[in-house]
Design a protein around this motif. Structure first.
Motif, mmCIF file in Angstrom:
data_model
loop_
_atom_site.group_PDB
_atom_site.id
_atom_site.type_symbol
_atom_site.label_atom_id
_atom_site.label_comp_id
_atom_site.label_asym_id
_atom_site.label_seq_id
_atom_site.Cartn_x
_atom_site.Cartn_y
_atom_site.Cartn_z
ATOM 1 N N SER A 192 0.833 -1.207 0.000
ATOM 2 C CA SER A 192 0.000 0.000 0.000
ATOM 3 C C SER A 192 0.866 1.255 0.000
ATOM 4 C CB SER A 192 -0.931 -0.004 1.207
ATOM 5 O OG SER A 192 -1.732 1.160 1.220
ATOM 6 N N ALA A 193 1.910 1.270 0.826
ATOM 7 C CA ALA A 193 2.786 2.435 0.896
ATOM 8 C C ALA A 193 3.498 2.685 -0.435
ATOM 9 C CB ALA A 193 3.806 2.263 2.015
ATOM 10 N N LEU A 238 -5.293 5.701 -3.384
ATOM 11 C CA LEU A 238 -4.804 6.241 -2.121
ATOM 12 C C LEU A 238 -4.224 5.172 -1.214
ATOM 13 C CD1 LEU A 238 -7.641 8.796 -1.292
ATOM 14 C CD2 LEU A 238 -5.443 9.206 -2.433
ATOM 15 N N SER A 239 -4.871 4.002 -1.149
ATOM 16 C CA SER A 239 -4.371 2.958 -0.260
ATOM 17 C C SER A 239 -4.964 1.603 -0.620
ATOM 18 C CB SER A 239 -4.713 3.278 1.203
ATOM 19 O OG SER A 239 -6.116 3.225 1.408
ATOM 20 N N HIS A 258 -1.287 15.812 -0.721
ATOM 21 C CA HIS A 258 -2.689 15.751 -0.338
ATOM 22 C C HIS A 258 -3.018 16.967 0.516
ATOM 23 C CE1 HIS A 258 -2.887 11.586 -1.708
ATOM 24 N NE2 HIS A 258 -1.683 11.469 -1.198
ATOM 25 N N GLN A 273 0.858 4.041 -3.097
ATOM 26 C CA GLN A 273 0.086 5.239 -2.784
ATOM 27 C C GLN A 273 0.308 6.270 -3.885
ATOM 28 O OE1 GLN A 273 1.028 7.105 0.959
ATOM 29 N NE2 GLN A 273 -0.322 8.815 0.569
ATOM 30 N N ASP A 274 -0.759 6.884 -4.315
ATOM 31 C CA ASP A 274 -0.745 7.924 -5.351
ATOM 32 C C ASP A 274 -0.477 7.388 -6.754
ATOM 33 O OD1 ASP A 274 -1.293 10.152 -3.596
ATOM 34 O OD2 ASP A 274 0.728 9.831 -2.819
#
Length: 159
Positions: free
Chosen positions: A29-30, A105-106, A157, A33-34
């Motif tokens: 996820s990290a 986002l995640s 963000h 992200q984006d």
């Protein structure tokens, strides 16, 4: 004396990661992200029990090195594949709007009974994709060479 690995140590390598538990889902996820991707790059294969997304991933692992070397930030095309999928649902996105570009986002894990659960992809703008799975089985693989991020900026963000 041994030294712990640093995040930057992977800056020059293509990623190929597998996640089989909640902690490793958080790592993936990290790293994604984006990420941005056209809605047309979502592929659900019911017979193969796989949901795949072709992402334009910001290379977070390269950020510090890019800043030290005063060179552009980078993105790379990556495939996120979710295995052992029994069902897929979405909210806040219209698959018929073929020009839509989504921002991830995640990625989260919601455990269920006996190892089953849900992988939830949270998107900017209140969208989400949910994959019901028999177990955690995620793969993230870079499939192209990195390229200069068109925006030349680190994703941000509003606070």
């Amino acid at each position: 004396m041994s030294q712990d690995a640093r995040f930057e140590d992977g800056a020059e390598s293509a990623l190929h990661l597998k996640a089989f538990d909640a902690d490793s889902v958080a790592v993936i996820s990290a790293l994604i992200q984006d990420a941005i991707f056209p809605i047309t790059e979502i592929k659900w294969e019911p017979k193969a029990r796989r949901l795949s997304l072709l992402l334009n991933r910001f290379r977070w692992e390269d950020r510090a090195l890019a800043e030290r070397q005063q060179r552009p930030y980078e993105r790379v095309r990556s495939v996120l594949a979710i295995g052992d999928v029994t069902g897929v649902a979405s909210q806040g996105i219209n698959r018929q709007e073929r020009d839509t570009v989504l921002s991830l986002l995640s990625v989260g894990w919601e455990p269920g009974d006996d190892g089953t659960g849900r992988i939830v992809l949270t998107l900017a703008g209140d969208g989400a994709i949910r994959a019901d799975v028999e177990c955690v089985d995620l793969t993230l693989r870079d499939v192209t060479k990195p390229y200069a991020a068109p925006s030349r900026k680190v994703p941000g963000h509003p606070e």
